[in-house]
Scaffold this motif. Sequence first.
Motif, mmCIF file in Angstrom:
data_model
loop_
_atom_site.group_PDB
_atom_site.id
_atom_site.type_symbol
_atom_site.label_atom_id
_atom_site.label_comp_id
_atom_site.label_asym_id
_atom_site.label_seq_id
_atom_site.Cartn_x
_atom_site.Cartn_y
_atom_site.Cartn_z
ATOM 1 N N ASN A 71 60.784 -0.796 56.410
ATOM 2 C CA ASN A 71 59.760 -2.140 58.076
ATOM 3 C C ASN A 71 60.350 -1.962 59.591
ATOM 4 O O ASN A 71 60.663 -2.713 60.359
ATOM 5 C CB ASN A 71 59.974 -3.704 57.232
ATOM 6 N N ARG B 197 58.343 -12.045 58.956
ATOM 7 C CA ARG B 197 57.208 -12.243 60.179
ATOM 8 C C ARG B 197 57.189 -13.165 60.400
ATOM 9 O O ARG B 197 56.180 -13.746 58.852
ATOM 10 C CB ARG B 197 56.628 -11.344 59.696
ATOM 11 N N PHE C 110 60.319 -10.437 68.984
ATOM 12 C CA PHE C 110 61.482 -9.648 68.411
ATOM 13 C C PHE C 110 62.902 -11.009 68.516
ATOM 14 O O PHE C 110 62.665 -10.296 69.429
ATOM 15 C CB PHE C 110 61.461 -8.755 68.143
ATOM 16 N N ILE D 276 63.245 -10.487 63.048
ATOM 17 C CA ILE D 276 62.413 -11.639 63.371
ATOM 18 C C ILE D 276 61.844 -11.246 63.856
ATOM 19 O O ILE D 276 61.778 -12.171 65.258
ATOM 20 C CB ILE D 276 63.215 -12.712 62.418
ATOM 21 N N GLU D 277 59.950 -11.346 63.608
ATOM 22 C CA GLU D 277 59.195 -10.891 64.173
ATOM 23 C C GLU D 277 58.327 -12.465 64.277
ATOM 24 O O GLU D 277 58.178 -13.453 63.579
ATOM 25 C CB GLU D 277 57.716 -10.457 64.152
ATOM 26 N N HIS D 278 58.175 -12.525 65.594
ATOM 27 C CA HIS D 278 58.210 -14.566 65.994
ATOM 28 C C HIS D 278 56.975 -14.736 67.806
ATOM 29 O O HIS D 278 57.477 -13.867 68.234
ATOM 30 C CB HIS D 278 59.052 -15.181 65.821
ATOM 31 N N VAL E 8 62.213 -4.609 61.335
ATOM 32 C CA VAL E 8 62.203 -6.275 60.791
ATOM 33 C C VAL E 8 61.957 -7.182 59.570
ATOM 34 O O VAL E 8 61.095 -5.873 58.554
ATOM 35 C CB VAL E 8 60.361 -6.444 61.252
ATOM 36 N N ASP F 51 60.119 -0.777 63.089
ATOM 37 C CA ASP F 51 59.084 -0.402 63.765
ATOM 38 C C ASP F 51 59.693 0.219 65.009
ATOM 39 O O ASP F 51 60.523 -0.300 65.576
ATOM 40 C CB ASP F 51 58.501 -1.440 64.031
#
Length: 173
Positions: free
Chosen positions: A85, A172, A145, A139-141, A169, A87
């Motif tokens: 994960n 998500r 991030f 944490i993608e939110h 990540v 990116d």
Amino acid sequence: NSEYMGTLMFASSSGLRVDALAPLITSENVHAVYGAGNVAMVKDLMPLLCPDACDRPFEMPNVEILRVVDESRRPAAFALDGVPNVDLVAIERLRTYKNQTLEFLEKGNKTEHPVTVAARRMREAIDGTLARRPPVLAIEHGGHFDLVDGNATVQAAMLAGWTQLHICVVARL
């Protein structure tokens, strides 16, 4: 301003962590967070926040050694092989709430600003003289991030003008 100072006074007397009240730090405002106006405010508030750190010299982060690194060499700062994960993310999508300057002064036991240390370690990893660190955790939110780990690393990259960074990540939302 007086409202901010009142909030910090309450937080300090209530035993809350100072960095929990730090402003959101993004690539757009990172220079303002570390800029001259903030230096004066932090110095004025230090007796309220951590009296034992007031005699420590205030140090602005030094990230010049990262500014000159060619963009193609920047991934070498991180151990990316085999990490799931990962990116490559535009730095303006990264958000941190941890003001490294306040933590540096609050703890009163560090000899260098954490962002300066992060910049030096990243450069040493790029140059091959230090082991690479794992990628920053986030944490993608909502298209952004939020950092879980790597606040000083990201703030060093932001101050150095980097445009993107490899992150891992972890969730998500």
